[in-house]
Design a protein around this motif. Structure first.
Motif, PDB file in Angstrom:
ATOM      1  N   ALA A  95       0.833  -1.207   0.000  1.00 44.22           N
ATOM      2  CA  ALA A  95       0.000   0.000   0.000  1.00 44.22           C
ATOM      3  C   ALA A  95       0.870   1.260   0.000  1.00 44.22           C
ATOM      4  CB  ALA A  95      -0.923  -0.008   1.216  1.00 44.22           C
ATOM      5  N   ASP A  96       1.974   1.228   0.756  1.00 43.30           N
ATOM      6  CA  ASP A  96       2.882   2.382   0.810  1.00 43.30           C
ATOM      7  C   ASP A  96       3.540   2.641  -0.542  1.00 43.30           C
ATOM      8  OD1 ASP A  96       2.284   2.802   3.458  1.00 43.30           O
ATOM      9  OD2 ASP A  96       4.120   1.885   4.247  1.00 43.30           O
ATOM     10  N   VAL A  97       3.904   1.563  -1.254  1.00 45.40           N
ATOM     11  CA  VAL A  97       4.516   1.716  -2.583  1.00 45.40           C
ATOM     12  C   VAL A  97       3.523   2.374  -3.541  1.00 45.40           C
ATOM     13  CG1 VAL A  97       5.369   0.481  -4.625  1.00 45.40           C
ATOM     14  CG2 VAL A  97       6.188  -0.163  -2.357  1.00 45.40           C
ATOM     15  N   PHE A  98       2.278   1.889  -3.549  1.00 41.91           N
ATOM     16  CA  PHE A  98       1.274   2.473  -4.444  1.00 41.91           C
ATOM     17  C   PHE A  98       1.063   3.951  -4.120  1.00 41.91           C
ATOM     18  CE2 PHE A  98      -0.656  -2.034  -4.338  1.00 41.91           C
ATOM     19  CZ  PHE A  98       0.209  -2.460  -5.336  1.00 41.91           C
ATOM     20  N   SER A  99       1.018   4.276  -2.832  1.00 33.74           N
ATOM     21  CA  SER A  99       0.831   5.665  -2.403  1.00 33.74           C
ATOM     22  C   SER A  99       2.009   6.544  -2.843  1.00 33.74           C
ATOM     23  CB  SER A  99       0.667   5.707  -0.885  1.00 33.74           C
ATOM     24  OG  SER A  99       0.572   7.027  -0.425  1.00 33.74           O
ATOM     25  N   LYS A 100       3.213   6.007  -2.680  1.00 37.87           N
ATOM     26  CA  LYS A 100       4.419   6.769  -3.051  1.00 37.87           C
ATOM     27  C   LYS A 100       4.473   6.992  -4.568  1.00 37.87           C
ATOM     28  CE  LYS A 100       8.291   8.749  -1.868  1.00 37.87           C
ATOM     29  NZ  LYS A 100       9.550   8.074  -1.564  1.00 37.87           N
ATOM     30  N   LEU A 101       4.055   5.991  -5.346  1.00 31.70           N
ATOM     31  CA  LEU A 101       4.048   6.138  -6.807  1.00 31.70           C
ATOM     32  C   LEU A 101       3.076   7.235  -7.241  1.00 31.70           C
ATOM     33  CD1 LEU A 101       4.174   2.373  -7.872  1.00 31.70           C
ATOM     34  CD2 LEU A 101       5.960   4.087  -8.257  1.00 31.70           C
ATOM     35  N   ILE A 102       1.927   7.308  -6.568  1.00 32.21           N
ATOM     36  CA  ILE A 102       0.955   8.369  -6.880  1.00 32.21           C
ATOM     37  C   ILE A 102       1.557   9.740  -6.562  1.00 32.21           C
ATOM     38  CG2 ILE A 102      -1.272   9.360  -6.197  1.00 32.21           C
ATOM     39  CD1 ILE A 102      -2.245   6.414  -5.808  1.00 32.21           C
ATOM     40  N   ASP A 103       2.280   9.840  -5.427  1.00 30.24           N
ATOM     41  CA  ASP A 103       2.947  11.105  -5.064  1.00 30.24           C
ATOM     42  C   ASP A 103       4.008  11.487  -6.094  1.00 30.24           C
ATOM     43  OD1 ASP A 103       1.427  11.443  -2.812  1.00 30.24           O
ATOM     44  OD2 ASP A 103       2.927  10.656  -1.415  1.00 30.24           O
ATOM     45  N   ILE A 104       4.746  10.485  -6.582  1.00 34.73           N
ATOM     46  CA  ILE A 104       5.801  10.755  -7.578  1.00 34.73           C
ATOM     47  C   ILE A 104       5.182  11.327  -8.853  1.00 34.73           C
ATOM     48  CG2 ILE A 104       7.477   9.636  -9.118  1.00 34.73           C
ATOM     49  CD1 ILE A 104       8.119   7.751  -6.701  1.00 34.73           C
ATOM     50  N   TYR A 105       4.026  10.781  -9.269  1.00 33.19           N
ATOM     51  CA  TYR A 105       3.326  11.346 -10.440  1.00 33.19           C
ATOM     52  C   TYR A 105       2.916  12.796 -10.161  1.00 33.19           C
ATOM     53  CZ  TYR A 105      -0.761  12.854 -13.022  1.00 33.19           C
ATOM     54  OH  TYR A 105      -1.653  13.621 -13.724  1.00 33.19           O
ATOM     55  N   ARG A 106       2.342  13.033  -8.986  1.00 33.28           N
ATOM     56  CA  ARG A 106       1.785  14.362  -8.691  1.00 33.28           C
ATOM     57  C   ARG A 106       2.855  15.446  -8.548  1.00 33.28           C
ATOM     58  NH1 ARG A 106      -2.789  12.364  -4.308  1.00 33.28           N
ATOM     59  NH2 ARG A 106      -4.297  11.601  -5.852  1.00 33.28           N
ATOM     60  N   PHE A 107       4.033  15.064  -7.998  1.00 28.48           N
ATOM     61  CA  PHE A 107       5.045  16.077  -7.684  1.00 28.48           C
ATOM     62  C   PHE A 107       6.269  16.052  -8.604  1.00 28.48           C
ATOM     63  CE2 PHE A 107       2.855  15.204  -3.591  1.00 28.48           C
ATOM     64  CZ  PHE A 107       2.281  16.457  -3.420  1.00 28.48           C
ATOM     65  N   GLU A 108       6.438  14.959  -9.385  1.00 33.60           N
ATOM     66  CA  GLU A 108       7.636  14.883 -10.236  1.00 33.60           C
ATOM     67  C   GLU A 108       7.327  14.609 -11.705  1.00 33.60           C
ATOM     68  OE1 GLU A 108      11.321  12.884  -8.811  1.00 33.60           O
ATOM     69  OE2 GLU A 108      10.121  12.281  -7.080  1.00 33.60           O
ATOM     70  N   LEU A 109       6.549  13.573 -11.967  1.00 37.67           N
ATOM     71  CA  LEU A 109       6.365  13.106 -13.350  1.00 37.67           C
ATOM     72  C   LEU A 109       4.934  13.363 -13.821  1.00 37.67           C
ATOM     73  CD1 LEU A 109       8.260   9.681 -13.049  1.00 37.67           C
ATOM     74  CD2 LEU A 109       9.203  11.912 -13.630  1.00 37.67           C
ATOM     75  N   ARG A 110       4.617  14.622 -14.039  1.00 38.61           N
ATOM     76  CA  ARG A 110       3.238  14.990 -14.381  1.00 38.61           C
ATOM     77  C   ARG A 110       2.823  14.486 -15.759  1.00 38.61           C
ATOM     78  NH1 ARG A 110      -0.491  15.787 -11.247  1.00 38.61           N
ATOM     79  NH2 ARG A 110      -1.545  17.230 -12.657  1.00 38.61           N
ATOM     80  N   ASP A 111       3.786  14.036 -16.567  1.00 37.49           N
ATOM     81  CA  ASP A 111       3.450  13.527 -17.908  1.00 37.49           C
ATOM     82  C   ASP A 111       3.182  12.015 -17.895  1.00 37.49           C
ATOM     83  OD1 ASP A 111       6.034  12.837 -17.291  1.00 37.49           O
ATOM     84  OD2 ASP A 111       6.801  13.087 -19.333  1.00 37.49           O
ATOM     85  N   ALA A 112       3.227  11.397 -16.708  1.00 36.66           N
ATOM     86  CA  ALA A 112       3.071   9.931 -16.619  1.00 36.66           C
ATOM     87  C   ALA A 112       1.765   9.591 -15.898  1.00 36.66           C
ATOM     88  CB  ALA A 112       4.273   9.318 -15.900  1.00 36.66           C
ATOM     89  N   LYS A 113       0.654   9.981 -16.497  1.00 38.06           N
ATOM     90  CA  LYS A 113      -0.664   9.791 -15.887  1.00 38.06           C
ATOM     91  C   LYS A 113      -0.969   8.317 -15.604  1.00 38.06           C
ATOM     92  CE  LYS A 113      -4.869  11.158 -14.667  1.00 38.06           C
ATOM     93  NZ  LYS A 113      -5.086  11.900 -13.418  1.00 38.06           N
ATOM     94  N   GLN A 114      -0.450   7.435 -16.469  1.00 37.71           N
ATOM     95  CA  GLN A 114      -0.732   5.999 -16.296  1.00 37.71           C
ATOM     96  C   GLN A 114      -0.211   5.464 -14.963  1.00 37.71           C
ATOM     97  OE1 GLN A 114       0.514   3.962 -20.019  1.00 37.71           O
ATOM     98  NE2 GLN A 114      -1.343   2.768 -19.668  1.00 37.71           N
ATOM     99  N   ILE A 115       0.885   6.055 -14.475  1.00 40.31           N
ATOM    100  CA  ILE A 115       1.433   5.628 -13.179  1.00 40.31           C
ATOM    101  C   ILE A 115       0.394   5.862 -12.087  1.00 40.31           C
ATOM    102  CG2 ILE A 115       3.147   6.135 -11.383  1.00 40.31           C
ATOM    103  CD1 ILE A 115       5.191   6.626 -13.565  1.00 40.31           C
ATOM    104  N   GLU A 116      -0.219   7.027 -12.122  1.00 43.08           N
ATOM    105  CA  GLU A 116      -1.234   7.327 -11.107  1.00 43.08           C
ATOM    106  C   GLU A 116      -2.446   6.408 -11.249  1.00 43.08           C
ATOM    107  OE1 GLU A 116      -3.741  11.132  -9.396  1.00 43.08           O
ATOM    108  OE2 GLU A 116      -3.786  10.667 -11.544  1.00 43.08           O
ATOM    109  N   LEU A 117      -2.935   6.248 -12.493  1.00 40.65           N
ATOM    110  CA  LEU A 117      -4.147   5.453 -12.716  1.00 40.65           C
ATOM    111  C   LEU A 117      -3.953   4.000 -12.285  1.00 40.65           C
ATOM    112  CD1 LEU A 117      -5.227   6.851 -16.222  1.00 40.65           C
ATOM    113  CD2 LEU A 117      -6.340   7.262 -14.015  1.00 40.65           C
ATOM    114  N   LEU A 118      -2.840   3.401 -12.700  1.00 41.57           N
ATOM    115  CA  LEU A 118      -2.605   1.988 -12.378  1.00 41.57           C
ATOM    116  C   LEU A 118      -2.276   1.790 -10.898  1.00 41.57           C
ATOM    117  CD1 LEU A 118      -0.683   0.788 -15.555  1.00 41.57           C
ATOM    118  CD2 LEU A 118      -2.899  -0.028 -14.765  1.00 41.57           C
ATOM    119  N   SER A 119      -1.550   2.738 -10.305  1.00 42.27           N
ATOM    120  CA  SER A 119      -1.235   2.635  -8.869  1.00 42.27           C
ATOM    121  C   SER A 119      -2.512   2.709  -8.041  1.00 42.27           C
ATOM    122  CB  SER A 119      -0.274   3.749  -8.444  1.00 42.27           C
ATOM    123  OG  SER A 119       0.963   3.619  -9.098  1.00 42.27           O
TER     124      SER A 119
END
Length: 641
Positions: A256-280
């Motif tokens: 659960a922590d990994v999925f949460s951290k991946l969503i944060d990485i999309y929001r604060f670093e990789l804004r062009d990688a929407k799929q990371i957020e959706l799949l996480s």
């Protein structure tokens, strides 16, 4: 001709030796000298030694003195933090001073015993959304952080040891960012590692020793040096702890922590990688759905649960979704250090999850531990002897000691469990006068322990009578939380002495209060059966509700039983009985801690006298006087002033 080391050791214990000169009232105990000589011979010949040393033998000095005088590289491993700290802060400094020795000594605990300054800063930065009590505790921890020199949470007294703030700020491999951390130079965990690298004598616990030796996954990998001598105190705990380390576990909280951290990485670093957020987010939702299904079923045995088709669909749907997420993540490798860390963690956790779901090892138990919000999935091998055999290098002197290793005067079960094919074995009796100073009572006319209502009523009556005779000063030890929770409120109404109940506070807080009150009654389960040392009149009576047989529903026990029975052997005599004998011995060991101690042990389970297997328990207990008459037991208690 005896060796020089043997002569030095014998001299240390003599009537005019270092111990006699330094310790007021020191008296030489033959059994202690016997053990010290055996340890010396083991160190010199690099042979394995297994010693059961009864309470009062003085085993700590018996293995520390030869180890220190040998000048060799020594690791001492304990089963509990209490003993670990006693050795490091009390026994070792005293002995080094007595003998004028100056080797570097280090105390090393697992990562989660040290404060992480990076996590501390991170948690405080998100304080606005935190519960008031958690925030208050965090602020207290932060104040302590500015004063501590080693960051050892064991030295933190400003908050409860059960505070929910502590897990948020202790070091963990999963959250460590290594040299990228702003606190790398000040890191308490790293400093502890460095101290251990330079030390000649290192005090650890069994968990850390095995993690370092076997898994190399704790962040302390290859930290412990190749030693000449390894002493395992509280060695009776080793077989069960080994099962954990030769097995595998996966905590769903980590996923659960990994999925949460991946969503944060999309929001604060990789804004062009929407799929990371959706799949996480999709994986997190599926993980939650799968967990909820398990909570509703409540079964701890994964093998049984596999037949549930709906759960199986959820399980493999989760795996499929995680694999889809991993495929997307691989396209972004190298874009972010944080992302690369999470990709690595996810791969490890996904492999563990799939291995658990497949359930392919017939020689292992697959079980689920249910926490408040998350699960721990465990794969535990049925037999660790083969793996342990590889662990015990023949170039090292391996010394195993405890007050409870034998069953029916036999140490072979312990040596078989650890795969020790060649070792010197010793049974050293306690020098205490149990026959005159201790009375063991199994009251007559007890109801069957299986008749819960009648057994509960009788047990409370026995407790009230004994507690009043002892003027408080009693430990009541339970084999289950269910029985403890049933007895505590009834005793509260019927006993006029202070009642301290496990769960009201942490173990050490309860023990401290027990000692301060002087007339208290402490009710506890497993945690209080061992590693508790209350001497003198403060503890005059120990009451045990029943023989501590392991639950037949325990998954590992069931898997071991099936394996034993396939070999044509009896699971009860091979597994249940030996474990219960050792556990009972641990509980009994709380009563007489000093040569002047007196007390009564009351066991409210007549199976020990009317079942054939009862003799195995009786043969393994200290030689206390015995009675079936509760009045005699209470009369004995009333005489202890």
């Amino acid at each position: 001709m005896s060796s020089k080391l043997l002569q030095h050791v014998a001299s240390a214990f003599s009537t005019d030796g270092a111990l006699a000169r330094s310790i007021k009232g020191f008296s030489c105990r033959d059994v202690q000298v016997t053990m010290a000589k055996a340890v010396t011979e083991s160190i010199e010949s690099r042979n394995n030694l297994v010693v059961e040393a009864g309470t009062g033998v003085g085993k700590t000095f018996a293995y520390l003195i030869p180890s220190l005088l040998s000048g060799k590289q020594v690791i001492v491993s304990t089963g509990s933090k209490n003993l670990q700290e006693q050795l490091f802060y009390k026994d070792l400094p005293a002995l080094l001073d007595m003998f004028g020795l100056t080797p570097k000594v280090a105390l090393l605990k697992g990562r989660n015993n040290y404060l992480c300054q990076h996590l501390m800063e991170k948690e405080l930065s998100g304080a606005s959304s935190m519960e008031t009590q958690v925030l208050d505790d965090l602020l207290r921890i932060n104040q302590w952080a500015g004063q501590t020199t080693d960051g050892d949470i064991g030295g933190l007294t400003a908050v409860s040891e059960n505070s929910p703030a502590i897990p948020l700020v202790v070091s963990a491999k999963e959250t460590c960012i290594g040299q990228r951390c702003d606190y790398y130079d000040e890191c308490f965990t790293r400093k502890a590692r460095n101290r251990a690298k330079d030390a000649r004598v290192i005090v650890v616990n069994h968990h850390l020793f095995l993690a370092d030796r076997i898994l190399k996954e704790t962040g302390f990998a290859e930290l412990l040096p190749d030693s000449d001598v390894v002493v395992f105190d509280e060695a009776h705990l080793l077989p069960d702890i080994s099962v954990t380390y030769f097995g595998q576990q996966c905590a769903t909280r980590q996923l659960a922590d990994v999925f949460s951290k991946l969503i944060d990485i999309y929001r604060f670093e990789l804004r062009d990688a929407k799929q990371i957020e959706l799949l996480s987010a999709r994986c997190a939702a599926l993980l939650n759905e799968w967990q909820q299904a398990l909570y509703q079923l409540g079964d701890t045995d994964w093998r049984r649960l596999q037949s549930n088709k709906a759960l199986s669909v959820l399980s493999w749907g989760l795996v499929k979704e995680i694999k889809a997420l991993q495929s997307v993540l691989l396209g972004h490798v190298g874009r972010s250090d944080d992302l690369d860390d999470e990709i690595e963690k996810l791969e490890i956790l996904a492999n563990k999850l799939e291995s658990f779901f497949l359930c392919e090892n017939n020689q292992a138990a697959y079980s689920i531990d249910y926490g408040h919000r998350y699960l721990v999935l465990r794969i535990a091998p049925i037999d660790v002897a083969k793996e342990c055999r590889k662990l015990f290098d023949s170039n090292v002197a391996w010394i195993f000691t405890s007050a409870t290793l034998q069953i029916n005067r036999d140490l072979s079960l312990f040596t078989r469990q650890l795969g020790l094919s060649q070792s010197k074995e010793m049974l050293l009796e306690s020098p205490f006068d149990y026959q005159n100073n201790a009375l063991f009572c199994v009251p007559r006319h007890l109801a069957s322990v299986n008749n819960h209502h009648a057994a509960l009523s009788q047990f409370v009556d026995v407790c009230v009578k004994a507690v009043n005779a002892a003027k408080g000063r009693t430990f009541i030890l339970f084999t289950s939380h269910r029985m403890l929770n049933a007895v505590a409120p009834i005793l509260q109404r019927r006993v006029h002495y202070p009642l301290l109940v496990q769960g009201q506070a942490g173990k050490q807080s309860l023990l401290k209060k027990y000692r301060q009150l002087g007339n208290a009654v402490l009710l506890g389960t497993g945690a209080f059966w061992e590693g508790v040392d209350v001497r003198g009149k403060l503890l005059s009576c120990v009451i045990i509700d029943k023989l501590p047989f392991i639950s037949p529903d325990d998954n590992l026990f069931r898997a071991r039983s099936e394996s034993i029975e396939r070999e044509g052997k009896d699971a009860f005599s091979e597994i249940s009985l030996p474990q219960a004998v050792i556990t009972l011995n641990q509980g009994v060991g709380r009563l007489i801690r000093d040569e002047k101690d007196k007390g009564v042990l009351i066991l409210c389970d007549n199976r020990i006298v009317n079942k054939p297997y009862g003799q195995a328990f009786l043969n393994s207990l200290p030689p206390m006087a015995r009675t079936r008459d509760l009045d005699k037991a209470t009369a004995f208690l009333e005489q202890i002033n």
